[in-house]
Design an enzyme around this catalytic site. Structure first.
Site, PDB file in Angstrom:
ATOM      1  N   GLU A 199     -14.303  29.901   8.201  1.00  0.00           N
ATOM      2  CA  GLU A 199     -13.559  28.647   8.345  1.00  0.00           C
ATOM      3  C   GLU A 199     -12.523  28.672   7.241  1.00  0.00           C
ATOM      4  O   GLU A 199     -12.872  28.597   6.072  1.00  0.00           O
ATOM      5  CB  GLU A 199     -14.485  27.437   8.152  1.00  0.00           C
ATOM      6  CG  GLU A 199     -15.640  27.361   9.123  1.00  0.00           C
ATOM      7  CD  GLU A 199     -15.210  27.026  10.532  1.00  0.00           C
ATOM      8  OE1 GLU A 199     -14.032  26.712  10.751  1.00  0.00           O
ATOM      9  OE2 GLU A 199     -16.066  27.113  11.429  1.00  0.00           O
ATOM     10  N   CYS A 225     -10.194  20.285   4.803  1.00  0.00           N
ATOM     11  CA  CYS A 225      -9.740  21.342   5.706  1.00  0.00           C
ATOM     12  C   CYS A 225      -9.170  20.746   6.992  1.00  0.00           C
ATOM     13  O   CYS A 225      -8.402  21.384   7.688  1.00  0.00           O
ATOM     14  CB  CYS A 225     -10.899  22.266   6.024  1.00  0.00           C
ATOM     15  SG  CYS A 225     -12.361  21.383   6.577  1.00  0.00           S
TER      16      CYS A 225
HETATM   17  P1  NAP Z   1     -11.346  30.380  -2.003  1.00  0.00           P
HETATM   18  O1  NAP Z   1     -10.694  30.675  -3.284  1.00  0.00           O
HETATM   19  O2  NAP Z   1     -11.154  31.329  -0.904  1.00  0.00           O
HETATM   20  O3  NAP Z   1     -12.872  30.152  -2.325  1.00  0.00           O
HETATM   21  C1  NAP Z   1     -13.795  29.874  -1.332  1.00  0.00           C
HETATM   22  C2  NAP Z   1     -15.171  30.397  -1.718  1.00  0.00           C
HETATM   23  O4  NAP Z   1     -15.130  31.822  -1.774  1.00  0.00           O
HETATM   24  C3  NAP Z   1     -15.625  29.950  -3.103  1.00  0.00           C
HETATM   25  O5  NAP Z   1     -17.007  29.735  -3.074  1.00  0.00           O
HETATM   26  C4  NAP Z   1     -15.292  31.144  -3.953  1.00  0.00           C
HETATM   27  O6  NAP Z   1     -16.066  31.200  -5.121  1.00  0.00           O
HETATM   28  C5  NAP Z   1     -15.643  32.260  -3.018  1.00  0.00           C
HETATM   29  N1  NAP Z   1     -15.052  33.535  -3.346  1.00  0.00           N
HETATM   30  C6  NAP Z   1     -13.817  33.802  -3.819  1.00  0.00           C
HETATM   31  N2  NAP Z   1     -13.667  35.119  -3.961  1.00  0.00           N
HETATM   32  C7  NAP Z   1     -14.819  35.704  -3.588  1.00  0.00           C
HETATM   33  C8  NAP Z   1     -15.282  37.050  -3.534  1.00  0.00           C
HETATM   34  N3  NAP Z   1     -14.510  38.064  -3.873  1.00  0.00           N
HETATM   35  N4  NAP Z   1     -16.546  37.268  -3.107  1.00  0.00           N
HETATM   36  C9  NAP Z   1     -17.348  36.266  -2.746  1.00  0.00           C
HETATM   37  N5  NAP Z   1     -16.964  34.980  -2.789  1.00  0.00           N
HETATM   38  C10 NAP Z   1     -15.705  34.698  -3.201  1.00  0.00           C
HETATM   39  O7  NAP Z   1     -10.878  28.989  -1.434  1.00  0.00           O
HETATM   40  P2  NAP Z   1     -10.428  27.712  -2.228  1.00  0.00           P
HETATM   41  O8  NAP Z   1      -8.985  27.892  -2.525  1.00  0.00           O
HETATM   42  O9  NAP Z   1     -11.349  27.392  -3.306  1.00  0.00           O
HETATM   43  O10 NAP Z   1     -10.619  26.627  -1.092  1.00  0.00           O
HETATM   44  C11 NAP Z   1      -9.577  25.995  -0.464  1.00  0.00           C
HETATM   45  C12 NAP Z   1      -9.307  26.595   0.879  1.00  0.00           C
HETATM   46  O11 NAP Z   1     -10.450  26.444   1.706  1.00  0.00           O
HETATM   47  C13 NAP Z   1      -8.193  25.911   1.627  1.00  0.00           C
HETATM   48  O12 NAP Z   1      -7.337  26.877   2.128  1.00  0.00           O
HETATM   49  C14 NAP Z   1      -8.878  25.186   2.761  1.00  0.00           C
HETATM   50  O13 NAP Z   1      -8.115  25.070   3.929  1.00  0.00           O
HETATM   51  C15 NAP Z   1     -10.065  26.001   2.998  1.00  0.00           C
HETATM   52  N6  NAP Z   1     -11.132  25.193   3.556  1.00  0.00           N
HETATM   53  C16 NAP Z   1     -11.458  25.364   4.857  1.00  0.00           C
HETATM   54  C17 NAP Z   1     -12.463  24.611   5.419  1.00  0.00           C
HETATM   55  C18 NAP Z   1     -12.842  24.790   6.857  1.00  0.00           C
HETATM   56  O14 NAP Z   1     -13.884  24.288   7.276  1.00  0.00           O
HETATM   57  N7  NAP Z   1     -12.062  25.476   7.627  1.00  0.00           N
HETATM   58  C19 NAP Z   1     -13.157  23.713   4.647  1.00  0.00           C
HETATM   59  C20 NAP Z   1     -12.795  23.555   3.328  1.00  0.00           C
HETATM   60  C21 NAP Z   1     -11.787  24.318   2.792  1.00  0.00           C
HETATM   61  P3  NAP Z   1     -15.466  30.798  -6.550  1.00  0.00           P
HETATM   62  O15 NAP Z   1     -15.192  29.348  -6.491  1.00  0.00           O
HETATM   63  O16 NAP Z   1     -16.562  31.139  -7.480  1.00  0.00           O
HETATM   64  O17 NAP Z   1     -14.229  31.615  -6.720  1.00  0.00           O
END
Ligand code: NAP
Length: 676
Positions: free
Chosen positions: A258, A297
């Site tokens: 997602e 999101c």
């Molecule tokens: P992100 O940086 O991609 O982080 C998301 C998750 O992935 C976090 O738990 C992060 O942990 C983890 N992560 C990052 N790098 C990783 C790796 N190499 N290995 C394993 N896990 C890893 O996203 P964000 O910027 O925090 O979140 C915002 C984004 O999420 C927005 O683009 C939004 O649209 C999207 N979103 C989508 C939905 C949906 O249902 N479609 C819902 C909510 C948000 P850490 O925090 O420890 O880095």
């Protein structure tokens, strides 16, 4: 005093990481709220523990057992919610925002618990659809079933809903009978950790059913297998990195994503400023921009209006946005809190700058905001920002760049086809909404835009009061979207549970399929010995227990009597000539309801006993007409059972009514409630 150190939950123990602590700052004051690390954890051992301890423990339980666990977990969250609300403010969220996260999370547990008890059997196997007859004589058949996968569900969650985001995945996973390892986003991990602690303390989670990693996942991905599922929520960039992990591809690990979503909301061409739909649209766009400071999101990123209403919509949106107060989310006068971190605010500002290349900022300054309370310098506050894009047809970024904050772009459309095309330029979104009072416009959108959106919320004056709004994913409806949104699907009642199970086509004889499924199949053995099945309590009634009734001949008098008694004088029962002219009947025939009534008269055992009530009929078909003079008889067989509570359970009976030539006259499932 230094900030508390979060603990990982590993094999039933709360453990701190070994060094490498990361500080998590309050979104409101910038002070350190917690420190966290997962350094030194043995990730392979965590997977092994889930597979060898958690999985088997969960698989010993039935769907209903697991559903009751979810209910108890939800109750515990509700009982301790104030503890969570206190932490919630530090994430920048207001109490209202927190309600979605905390009570919405508990609500999801309750809803999925109810789904489990209503729509899944009190059993360990779930049948997918009806049996498939694949042989002429009926001795070899097929039945699709679902069983829990034997791996681990690895949940990687986004920062914006630390409680709901965890629970909306845990609920279907645990209901399916699969253990989970949860990795919350670091920025808000303290809230997820607190919520999990509350659930662990209930003692209702079997050992190994849930583990928590508050930090990096280390080498966990290197040890995944084809029985595991990764369910990721976050940015497209991280999703792509993880999806392409060699282990995910080489082992065909299920990967659900997602990710980003440029959700659109459309003001229908019929929704002029004098209609309720216009006001509803304006309110919803502002609500979606500001709830959770736009870090949702599902938030509306693109507000699409008829060309001639662009000015009116802009004025109305600006007037409403002007009323939004920003500041310390714990302050009752504040409508919108802070972004989760200053890094997130920098990112949102960068994205606004990209959007502003093609659009004009018409409300708010990304670098200036007045706040009530909080620390303006160390907190992550930002003003809501509305942009206007006059040529969305030729613009690119507005359909591709997601500013994950209180940011939306207003844009005009020329006609309905143009509006649909603009919505679809998002290349896949979680949700779009349409404000219209016109069913044809709604249909055009469903057809034109359905392929690009996981959910379409159509809102108008009739539904507004009860509508759950554009942005709320619901446990009973799917959450997910194609393309840019990640191509995943979560929730959706039983649909969400199936993601963690394996569908298998079982082939065999009716007796074998009955043995596998605990559901009697046509052609399997029956037990017609005494006593009458209605004399047996729920617990004593075996699948296959049968009664074959004596015959009863239907006379013309019966038909006329029934017609007069019920008032059903339909010509097929009363007028021989007219009935003959009908392609289905040889002449006057008995009413279908007469056959059902006579069938009941034949199979019912009248004295008070374990059968408490007739609960209804399913799958009823009248197969062969019954003229006067025909003789019917009934075979009633216990097909499956579902316990409802400690007093009674539901019994599904297979009923077949045949005539003197053994032709099937009617078939149906009868449901009764039987005393335990
Ligand atoms: P992100 O940086 O991609 O982080 C998301 C998750 O992935 C976090 O738990 C992060 O942990 C983890 N992560 C990052 N790098 C990783 C790796 N190499 N290995 C394993 N896990 C890893 O996203 P964000 O910027 O925090 O979140 C915002 C984004 O999420 C927005 O683009 C939004 O649209 C999207 N979103 C989508 C939905 C949906 O249902 N479609 C819902 C909510 C948000 P850490 O925090 O420890 O880095």
């Amino acid at each position: 005093m230094s900030a508390p150190i979060l603990k990982n939950f590993v094999a039933g123990k709360w453990v701190e990481g070994m060094g490498g602590l990361v500080e998590i700052a309050s979104a409101v004051t910038g002070e350190t709220v917690a420190q966290t690390s997962s350094a030194g954890l043995d990730f392979k051992a965590m997977l092994d523990h889930a597979r060898t301890v958690g999985g088997p423990a969960l698989r010993k339980l039935t769907f209903h057992d697991r559903a009751y666990i979810l209910k108890d977990l939800g109750k515990a969250i509700m009982e301790c919610k104030e503890e969570l609300y206190k932490l919630n403010f530090q994430t920048g969220a207001t109490r209202k925002d927190g309600w979605i996260d905390i009570e919405g999370g508990a609500g999801t547990l309750f809803a999925m618990s109810s789904t489990g008890r209503r729509h899944l059997p009190d059993d360990k196997i779930f049948m997918d659809g009806p049996a498939e007859q694949i042989s002429r004589e009926g001795s070899f058949m097929g039945q699709h079933i679902y069983t829990p996968r034997h791996g681990v569900a690895v949940h990687i969650n986004a920062f914006n809903f630390p409680v709901w985001g965890m629970l909306e995945k845990l609920a279907p996973t645990l209901l399916a009978g699969v253990p989970a390892i949860v990795k919350p986003a670091t920025n808000t991990a303290y809230l997820a950790e607190a919520a999990l602690r509350i659930m662990v303390e209930t003692g209702r989670l079997p050992d190994g059913a849930v583990q928590l990693i508050v930090g990096s996942v280390g080498d966990l991905f290197d040890h995944l297998t084809g029985q595991d599922t990764v369910s990721f929520t976050g940015s497209a960039q991280t999703a792509s990195k993880l999806k392409n992990h060699p282990r995910i591809t080489s082992q065909s690990v299920r990967f659900v994503a997602e990710q980003d979503s440029l959700n659109a909301s459309v003001l229908g061409p019929d929704a002029t400023p004098d209609t309720p739909e216009f006001d509803l649209f304006i309110k919803e766009v502002v609500r979606e921009m500001t709830v959770k400071a736009g870090q949702k999101c599902t938030a509306i990123r693109r507000a699409i209006v008829p060309m001639d209403l662009l000015g009116a919509a802009e004025d109305a949106l600006k007037a409403r946005l002007a009323k939004i107060t920003v500041g310390d989310p714990a302050n009752d006068d504040v409508r919108m809190g802070a972004l989760v971190s200053q890094a997130q605010r920098d990112d949102v500002r960068d994205k606004i700058a990209i959007l502003a290349n093609e659009s004009e900022i018409v409300f708010g300054d990304p670098h200036k905001v007045e706040v009530i309370g909080g620390d303006i310098n160390r907190g992550a506050f930002i003003s809501p920002v509305l942009l206007r894009c006059d040529n969305p047809q030729s613009a690119v970024n507005v359909h591709e760049v997601e500013a994950f904050g209180p940011v939306s772009t207003l844009m005009p459309y020329n006609d309905l086809d143009d509006a649909i095309a603009l919505c679809n330029r998002g290349e896949g979104s979680l949700v779009m909404s349409l404000f219209t009072h016109d069913g044809q416009i709604a249909r055009d959108f469903a057809l034109g835009a359905g392929a690009y959106h996981g959910r379409i919320a159509i809102i108008n004056r009739d539904s507004a009061k009860e509508s759950t709004g554009h942005g709320s994913p619901l446990p009973v409806l799917v959450h997910g979207g194609p393309g840019r949104a990640g191509g995943g699907e979560e929730l959706g009642g039983v649909r969400g549970v199936k993601h963690y199970m394996q569908r298998t086509a079982i082939q065999g004889s009716p007796a074998i399929i009955t043995g596998v499924t605990n559901s009697w199949m046509k052609g399997a053995e029956t037990d017609a010995s005494a006593p009458h099945p209605f004399r047996l309590k729920f617990g004593d009634l075996n699948i296959g227990k049968t009664i074959e009734t004596k015959p009863r001949t239907i006379t013309l008098d019966d038909i006329e009597h029934f017609a007069e008694f019920t008032g059903d004088n339909f010509y097929a029962h009363m007028d021989d000539e007219a009935a003959k002219a009908n392609p289905f009947f040889p002449g006057r025939v008995a009413h279908g309801y007469l056959i059902l009534s006579f069938a009941a008269g034949l199979f019912v055992d009248p004295a008070p006993g374990p059968v408490l009530a007739n609960y209804g009929l399913d799958e009823l078909r009248f197969l062969t007409p019954v003229p006067a003079g025909d003789t019917i008889k009934v075979r009633l067989t216990a097909k499956s059972k579902k316990k409802r509570n400690d007093e009674y359970g539901e019994v599904r009976w297979d009923v077949l009514v045949t005539n003197q030539d053994d032709e099937a006259v009617a078939s149906y499932d009868l449901l009764t409630m039987n005393a335990i």
